[in-house]
Design a protein around this motif. Structure first.
Motif, PDB file in Angstrom:
ATOM      1  N   LYS A   1      31.199   6.533  29.012  1.00  0.00           N
ATOM      2  CA  LYS A   1      30.758   6.713  27.621  1.00  0.00           C
ATOM      3  C   LYS A   1      29.839   7.923  27.506  1.00  0.00           C
ATOM      4  CE  LYS A   1      31.343   2.076  25.710  1.00  0.00           C
ATOM      5  NZ  LYS A   1      32.404   2.022  24.708  1.00  0.00           N
TER       6      LYS A   1
ATOM      7  N   ALA B   1      27.392   8.269  16.530  1.00  0.00           N
ATOM      8  CA  ALA B   1      26.007   7.785  16.475  1.00  0.00           C
ATOM      9  C   ALA B   1      25.118   8.630  17.391  1.00  0.00           C
ATOM     10  CB  ALA B   1      25.969   6.321  16.920  1.00  0.00           C
TER      11      ALA B   1
ATOM     12  N   LEU C   1      17.924  -1.687  14.762  1.00  0.00           N
ATOM     13  CA  LEU C   1      19.160  -2.184  15.350  1.00  0.00           C
ATOM     14  C   LEU C   1      19.359  -1.425  16.664  1.00  0.00           C
ATOM     15  CD1 LEU C   1      21.556  -4.073  14.781  1.00  0.00           C
ATOM     16  CD2 LEU C   1      22.719  -2.174  13.662  1.00  0.00           C
TER      17      LEU C   1
ATOM     18  N   VAL D   1      21.461  -0.632  20.146  1.00  0.00           N
ATOM     19  CA  VAL D   1      22.825  -0.670  20.688  1.00  0.00           C
ATOM     20  C   VAL D   1      22.782  -0.157  22.122  1.00  0.00           C
ATOM     21  CG1 VAL D   1      25.205   0.116  20.371  1.00  0.00           C
ATOM     22  CG2 VAL D   1      23.734  -0.218  18.371  1.00  0.00           C
TER      23      VAL D   1
ATOM     24  N   VAL E   1      28.902  -3.952  25.621  1.00  0.00           N
ATOM     25  CA  VAL E   1      28.118  -3.435  24.495  1.00  0.00           C
ATOM     26  C   VAL E   1      27.257  -4.551  23.920  1.00  0.00           C
ATOM     27  CG1 VAL E   1      28.257  -2.440  22.175  1.00  0.00           C
ATOM     28  CG2 VAL E   1      29.910  -1.761  23.928  1.00  0.00           C
TER      29      VAL E   1
ATOM     30  N   GLU F   1      22.341   3.813  21.663  1.00  0.00           N
ATOM     31  CA  GLU F   1      22.790   4.475  20.435  1.00  0.00           C
ATOM     32  C   GLU F   1      22.024   4.011  19.226  1.00  0.00           C
ATOM     33  OE1 GLU F   1      27.520   5.135  21.320  1.00  0.00           O
ATOM     34  OE2 GLU F   1      26.900   4.024  19.543  1.00  0.00           O
ATOM     35  N   GLU F   2      21.980   4.895  18.262  1.00  0.00           N
ATOM     36  CA  GLU F   2      21.530   4.567  16.919  1.00  0.00           C
ATOM     37  C   GLU F   2      22.440   3.445  16.372  1.00  0.00           C
ATOM     38  OE1 GLU F   2      22.078   7.290  12.863  1.00  0.00           O
ATOM     39  OE2 GLU F   2      22.918   7.897  14.771  1.00  0.00           O
ATOM     40  N   GLY F   3      21.845   2.423  15.751  1.00  0.00           N
ATOM     41  CA  GLY F   3      22.639   1.332  15.187  1.00  0.00           C
ATOM     42  C   GLY F   3      23.216   1.720  13.831  1.00  0.00           C
TER      43      GLY F   3
ATOM     44  N   LYS G   1      35.977  -8.288  17.350  1.00  0.00           N
ATOM     45  CA  LYS G   1      35.486  -8.210  18.732  1.00  0.00           C
ATOM     46  C   LYS G   1      34.632  -9.405  19.140  1.00  0.00           C
ATOM     47  CE  LYS G   1      35.973  -3.496  20.081  1.00  0.00           C
ATOM     48  NZ  LYS G   1      36.165  -2.599  18.938  1.00  0.00           N
TER      49      LYS G   1
ATOM     50  N   GLU H   1      33.656   4.797  19.658  1.00  0.00           N
ATOM     51  CA  GLU H   1      34.186   4.898  21.017  1.00  0.00           C
ATOM     52  C   GLU H   1      35.584   5.480  20.970  1.00  0.00           C
ATOM     53  OE1 GLU H   1      35.364   1.327  23.013  1.00  0.00           O
ATOM     54  OE2 GLU H   1      36.274   0.476  21.225  1.00  0.00           O
TER      55      GLU H   1
END
Ligand code: AMP
Ligand code: GLY
Length: 426
Positions: free
Chosen positions: A87, A102, A123, A125, A137, A169-171, A198, A267
């Motif tokens: 990633k 993000a 948030l 991530v 995740v 990551e930024e949510g 998911k 992704e």
């Protein structure tokens, strides 16, 4: 044409089923519920086209190995497969290509990772850098949980080596969408969009899974949205890959969020989605083998054409999935489900109670003697003229499927059907 499909899940069953409309198909290793399964290495199977289903063999270079032996292969080499294999690499490539994604940082050390979390909103991530079967995740509003996850990932305790580097990551918020494009190294054509589910629980709660169901088409994703995804994400990504000397021939699967600020790529996957393939491929009107062979040869021709219908797939999972699925239970009802109008059952985590029968299963998928052998066991796909009918048919099929502890989400495509009916009555 003889096609060899590599893999053993519901996606590969769907690939084999749709390729089987025009080709001889063998599946390796397959499973005892997929007709044509042969547990021999792909290199020992003679075929005109090889289609590699899962990410792990792509990341490990199976496409390179087959190409080096002069075979025609649909699936990227190990270089392109890094898009899914790392990633952190993927995020760097997106930034280089100017694709909206993000904000993020990637870390191998605890302290800088925790400091980075201090600057996030509310948030959090956290993602494993490496492959974790869709489960790597964590999205949470609970800072303590985020900290614990970073510790468990980096130490290797949670996901082994896959988590020793994390991406934070930024949510983001907004509806999610999967757009799968078929690429020939230069050109890319989109397939019909799909949406998957998911989380394990109804109402999108609980841990992430490989996917509990999917539907296609997606009411929020008209042709304009798909074109935006192609222009803002897929084509710049393919261009950047080419600039880096990577000849990407296979599926580029963009997992997207439609945020109030515009689309963002969450992704990339380097293969057909599972269970997205189980709703997208059956809707294909044009020939799948021609499409994939054209892409594999670097000469995509016509855009794929889809039927004007809908498909919904519902995953039947084992009790305890995704943490510790219980296996070995006898499966009942596959034939009865297949007999429902518009329903096809794709076999994923199944084994034969009698191992000797592998490869000798008749095309009518006699479920006698099939036992559960994984988390996601079966995908029951319903097709119909609209989403509501496809959904009804899928769940009508599901009522026939049984084993102790069988787990199903009953809200697959429910909101989409509701939104269509509201729009129609407005
Ligand atoms: P991924 O495997 O990266 O697609 O992430 C799995 C799921 O986590 C996605 O389908 C989203 O529901 C959620 N997710 C991933 N990244 C973010 C993000 N930056 N903000 C909010 N949710 C996310
Ligand atoms: N359904 C999500 C995936 O295939 O990664």
């Amino acid at each position: 044409m003889r096609v060899c499909v590599v893999g053993s899940g519901g996606r590969e069953h769907a690939l084999a089923h749709v390729l089987g409309r025009s080709c001889d198909v063998v599946v390796t290793p397959g499973n005892p519920g997929i007709p044509g399964s042969i547990p021999a290495p792909a290199t020992e199977i003679d075929a005109d086209l090889y289609v590699i289903g899962p990410e792990a063999p792509l990341v490990d270079g199976m496409a390179d190995e087959l190409r080096a032996a002069g075979r025609l292969v649909f699936g990227p080499g190990a270089d392109g497969a890094q898009l899914e294999g790392s990633k952190a690499w993927m995020k760097e490539l997106l930034v280089a290509a100017g694709v909206p994604t993000a904000g993020h940082g990637s870390f191998t050390e605890l302290e800088p990772a925790l400091r980075f979390l201090d600057d996030m909103g509310d948030l959090f991530v956290i993602k494993t850098d490496g492959l974790a079967a869709g489960k790597g995740v964590l999205v949470t509003e609970d800072r303590a949980e985020a900290d614990d996850a970073v510790r468990a990932y980096l130490s290797g305790e949670a996901f082994g080596d896959a988590g020793r580097r994390v991406v934070i990551e930024e949510g983001l918020t907004g509806p999610e969408l999967s757009v799968l494009a078929v690429c020939d190294g230069h050109r890319a054509v989109p397939l019909a969009p799909a949406q998957d589910f998911k989380r394990i629980g109804e109402g999108d709660v609980g841990p992430n899974t490989g996917g509990m169901g999917a539907y296609s088409p997606v009411p929020v994703a008209g042709a304009d949205v798909v074109q935006e995804v192609m222009d803002q994400a897929v084509l710049p990504t393919l261009g950047e890959l080419r600039r880096q000397g990577i000849d990407y021939r296979g599926v580029l699967y963009a997992g997207l969020m439609l945020t109030p600020q515009g689309l963002r790529v969450l992704e990339y996957n380097v293969r057909f989605g599972d269970p997205e393939a189980q709703v997208v491929l059956p809707r294909l009107w044009s020939d799948l083998a021609d499409l994939l062979a054209g892409a594999a040869a670097g000469s995509l021709e016509d855009d794929p054409v889809f039927d004007d219908d809908a498909a919904v797939t519902v995953v039947c999972a084992s009790e305890g999935y995704p943490t510790s699925p219980r296996t070995g239970d006898l499966i009942a009802g596959i034939e009865a489900a297949n007999a429902v109008e518009g329903v096809t059952v794709f076999c994923a985590g199944v084994a034969s109670a009698d191992e000797g029968r592998l490869g000798a299963i008749s095309p009518d998928q006699n479920s006698q003697g099939l036992v559960t052998a994984g988390g996601r066991v079966l995908n029951v796909t319903g097709q119909g003229p609209d989403l509501a009918t496809a959904r009804e048919r899928a769940y009508a099929g599901v009522t026939h499927i049984d084993w102790p502890g069988r787990y199903v989400r009953f809200d697959i495509a429910a909101a989409a059907v509701e939104s269509v009916s509201q729009r129609e009555s407005a």
